[in-house]
Design a protein around this motif. Structure first.
Motif, PDB file in Angstrom:
ATOM      1  N   ALA A  82      13.709  -9.294  -7.626  1.00  0.00           N
ATOM      2  CA  ALA A  82      14.409  -9.615  -6.380  1.00  0.00           C
ATOM      3  C   ALA A  82      15.034  -8.363  -5.775  1.00  0.00           C
ATOM      4  CB  ALA A  82      15.487 -10.660  -6.647  1.00  0.00           C
ATOM      5  N   GLU A  83      15.014  -8.303  -4.460  1.00  0.00           N
ATOM      6  CA  GLU A  83      15.632  -7.220  -3.711  1.00  0.00           C
ATOM      7  C   GLU A  83      16.726  -7.814  -2.812  1.00  0.00           C
ATOM      8  OE1 GLU A  83      15.052  -4.074  -4.097  1.00  0.00           O
ATOM      9  OE2 GLU A  83      13.232  -4.167  -5.318  1.00  0.00           O
ATOM     10  N   LEU A  84      17.603  -6.949  -2.337  1.00  0.00           N
ATOM     11  CA  LEU A  84      18.728  -7.416  -1.517  1.00  0.00           C
ATOM     12  C   LEU A  84      18.259  -8.198  -0.295  1.00  0.00           C
ATOM     13  CD1 LEU A  84      21.049  -4.257  -1.573  1.00  0.00           C
ATOM     14  CD2 LEU A  84      21.209  -6.317  -2.990  1.00  0.00           C
ATOM     15  N   GLU A  85      17.153  -7.732   0.308  1.00  0.00           N
ATOM     16  CA  GLU A  85      16.686  -8.369   1.548  1.00  0.00           C
ATOM     17  C   GLU A  85      16.071  -9.751   1.319  1.00  0.00           C
ATOM     18  OE1 GLU A  85      15.525  -5.443   0.380  1.00  0.00           O
ATOM     19  OE2 GLU A  85      13.321  -5.365   0.491  1.00  0.00           O
ATOM     20  N   ASP A  86      15.944 -10.144   0.057  1.00  0.00           N
ATOM     21  CA  ASP A  86      15.412 -11.475  -0.243  1.00  0.00           C
ATOM     22  C   ASP A  86      16.485 -12.557  -0.102  1.00  0.00           C
ATOM     23  OD1 ASP A  86      13.539 -10.074  -3.022  1.00  0.00           O
ATOM     24  OD2 ASP A  86      13.030 -10.190  -0.885  1.00  0.00           O
ATOM     25  N   GLN A 101       7.064 -32.954   9.166  1.00  0.00           N
ATOM     26  CA  GLN A 101       7.415 -32.312   7.913  1.00  0.00           C
ATOM     27  C   GLN A 101       8.847 -32.684   7.542  1.00  0.00           C
ATOM     28  OE1 GLN A 101       6.535 -28.099   7.912  1.00  0.00           O
ATOM     29  NE2 GLN A 101       4.612 -28.406   9.010  1.00  0.00           N
ATOM     30  N   TYR A 102       9.020 -33.131   6.305  1.00  0.00           N
ATOM     31  CA  TYR A 102      10.329 -33.524   5.798  1.00  0.00           C
ATOM     32  C   TYR A 102      10.871 -32.375   4.947  1.00  0.00           C
ATOM     33  CZ  TYR A 102       8.870 -38.188   7.189  1.00  0.00           C
ATOM     34  OH  TYR A 102       8.445 -39.268   7.905  1.00  0.00           O
ATOM     35  N   PHE A 103      12.070 -31.955   5.292  1.00  0.00           N
ATOM     36  CA  PHE A 103      12.633 -30.780   4.647  1.00  0.00           C
ATOM     37  C   PHE A 103      13.623 -31.147   3.544  1.00  0.00           C
ATOM     38  CE2 PHE A 103      11.430 -26.919   6.965  1.00  0.00           C
ATOM     39  CZ  PHE A 103      10.682 -27.478   7.984  1.00  0.00           C
ATOM     40  N   GLY A 104      13.658 -30.279   2.552  1.00  0.00           N
ATOM     41  CA  GLY A 104      14.657 -30.384   1.507  1.00  0.00           C
ATOM     42  C   GLY A 104      15.946 -29.708   1.932  1.00  0.00           C
ATOM     43  N   PRO A 105      16.985 -29.774   1.098  1.00  0.00           N
ATOM     44  CA  PRO A 105      18.293 -29.213   1.450  1.00  0.00           C
ATOM     45  C   PRO A 105      18.336 -27.695   1.373  1.00  0.00           C
ATOM     46  CG  PRO A 105      18.352 -30.116  -0.754  1.00  0.00           C
ATOM     47  CD  PRO A 105      17.011 -30.464  -0.188  1.00  0.00           C
ATOM     48  N   GLY A 106      17.320 -27.088   0.786  1.00  0.00           N
ATOM     49  CA  GLY A 106      17.289 -25.631   0.701  1.00  0.00           C
ATOM     50  C   GLY A 106      17.941 -25.093  -0.558  1.00  0.00           C
ATOM     51  N   THR A 107      17.526 -23.891  -0.925  1.00  0.00           N
ATOM     52  CA  THR A 107      18.159 -23.135  -2.005  1.00  0.00           C
ATOM     53  C   THR A 107      18.717 -21.867  -1.390  1.00  0.00           C
ATOM     54  OG1 THR A 107      16.711 -23.925  -3.776  1.00  0.00           O
ATOM     55  CG2 THR A 107      17.798 -21.797  -4.111  1.00  0.00           C
ATOM     56  N   ARG A 108      20.010 -21.687  -1.564  1.00  0.00           N
ATOM     57  CA  ARG A 108      20.636 -20.461  -1.048  1.00  0.00           C
ATOM     58  C   ARG A 108      20.542 -19.388  -2.119  1.00  0.00           C
ATOM     59  NH1 ARG A 108      23.811 -19.182   3.125  1.00  0.00           N
ATOM     60  NH2 ARG A 108      23.884 -21.369   3.758  1.00  0.00           N
ATOM     61  N   LEU A 109      19.816 -18.334  -1.834  1.00  0.00           N
ATOM     62  CA  LEU A 109      19.632 -17.231  -2.785  1.00  0.00           C
ATOM     63  C   LEU A 109      20.462 -16.034  -2.344  1.00  0.00           C
ATOM     64  CD1 LEU A 109      18.170 -15.847  -5.176  1.00  0.00           C
ATOM     65  CD2 LEU A 109      16.357 -15.204  -3.567  1.00  0.00           C
ATOM     66  N   THR A 110      21.269 -15.560  -3.252  1.00  0.00           N
ATOM     67  CA  THR A 110      22.074 -14.366  -2.990  1.00  0.00           C
ATOM     68  C   THR A 110      21.698 -13.312  -4.010  1.00  0.00           C
ATOM     69  OG1 THR A 110      23.909 -15.739  -2.180  1.00  0.00           O
ATOM     70  CG2 THR A 110      24.400 -13.445  -2.737  1.00  0.00           C
ATOM     71  N   VAL A 111      21.227 -12.178  -3.507  1.00  0.00           N
ATOM     72  CA  VAL A 111      20.872 -11.060  -4.384  1.00  0.00           C
ATOM     73  C   VAL A 111      21.921  -9.977  -4.203  1.00  0.00           C
ATOM     74  CG1 VAL A 111      19.107  -9.385  -5.033  1.00  0.00           C
ATOM     75  CG2 VAL A 111      18.440 -11.621  -4.112  1.00  0.00           C
ATOM     76  N   THR A 112      22.581  -9.600  -5.311  1.00  0.00           N
ATOM     77  CA  THR A 112      23.676  -8.615  -5.207  1.00  0.00           C
ATOM     78  C   THR A 112      23.273  -7.277  -5.816  1.00  0.00           C
ATOM     79  OG1 THR A 112      24.630  -9.297  -7.305  1.00  0.00           O
ATOM     80  CG2 THR A 112      25.383 -10.471  -5.336  1.00  0.00           C
TER      81      THR A 112
END
Lengths: 112, 110
Positions: A82-86, A101-112
């Motif tokens: 993983a990189e910061l810009e991801d 299209q039915y969407f899910g709630p999403g996954t919030r990804l934080t790369v530090t």
């Protein structure tokens, strides 16, 4: 009927680590899509599965991203390394046809 | 360049007021979708417009499609706090993937 589910809801990892996101589509939906929104930008398409086959992966940013959909059911999206810009929110969507299209709630990804 | 531009980017209205959000495409539209996102939640499908001149309503939300102008508008009548969120237009442009607009953040205060 259960909607699209995603796991985890939030992930915080360090640069260089690996993260795997999971999406469970609505049962019976052959089409599965991955999208993402990075900070301040619009939601962008990543790829599209029809059953277990990749129909369109034109939106995948680079080879650090690997998506799979074994058996045509759930899908995983791995980012390695993983990189910061991801950092951003990764959405999964499913559909029976291309139209709605039915969407899910999403996954919030934080790369530090 | 951005294929779908939304205006305004942000909107703050008093409860009970009407409002309109616009979505303009830089190329020919093949159907137009409207979604709503609440903070921390997924995208909720509102409606899909397929034909020029088509208009659809759901509760107090009405959307119209003008294919000639390559535009769609979303109108909310008598806004409520529950209408707050990010509104997104999207189009498939004759493919299977959705291209999304820039989004409009709506806040409704009492």
């Amino acid at each position: 009927e259960a909607g699209v589910t995603q796991f985890p809801s939030h992930s915080v990892i360090e640069k260089g680590q690996t993260v795997t996101l999971r999406c469970d589509p609505i049962s019976g939906h052959d089409n599965l899509y991955w999208y993402r929104r990075v900070m301040g930008k619009e939601i962008k398409f990543l790829l599209h599965f029809v059953k277990e086959s990749k129909q369109d992966e034109s939106g995948m940013p680079n080879n650090r991203f690997l998506a799979e959909r074994t058996g045509g059911t759930y899908s995983t999206l791995k980012v390695q390394p993983a990189e910061l810009e991801d950092s951003g929110v990764y959405f999964c969507a499913s559909s029976q046809t291309s139209y709605e299209q039915y969407f899910g709630p999403g996954t919030r990804l934080t790369v530090t | 360049s951005q294929e779908l531009e939304q205006s305004p980017q942000s909107l703050i209205v008093q409860e009970g007021k009407n409002l309109t959000i616009n979505c303009t495409s830089s190329k020919t539209l093949y159907g137009l979708y409207w979604y709503k996102q609440k903070y921390g939640e997924g995208l909720i499908f509102l409606m899909m417009l397929q034909k020029g001149g088509e208009e659809k309503s759901h509760e107090k939300i009405t959307a119209k499609l003008d294919e000639k102008k390559q535009q769609s508008s979303l109108h909310i009548t008598a806004s409520q706090p529950s209408h707050a969120g990010i509104y997104l237009c999207g189009s498939r442009y004759n493919t299977d993937k959705l291209i999304f607009g820039t989004g409009t953040r709506l806040q409704v205060f009492p």
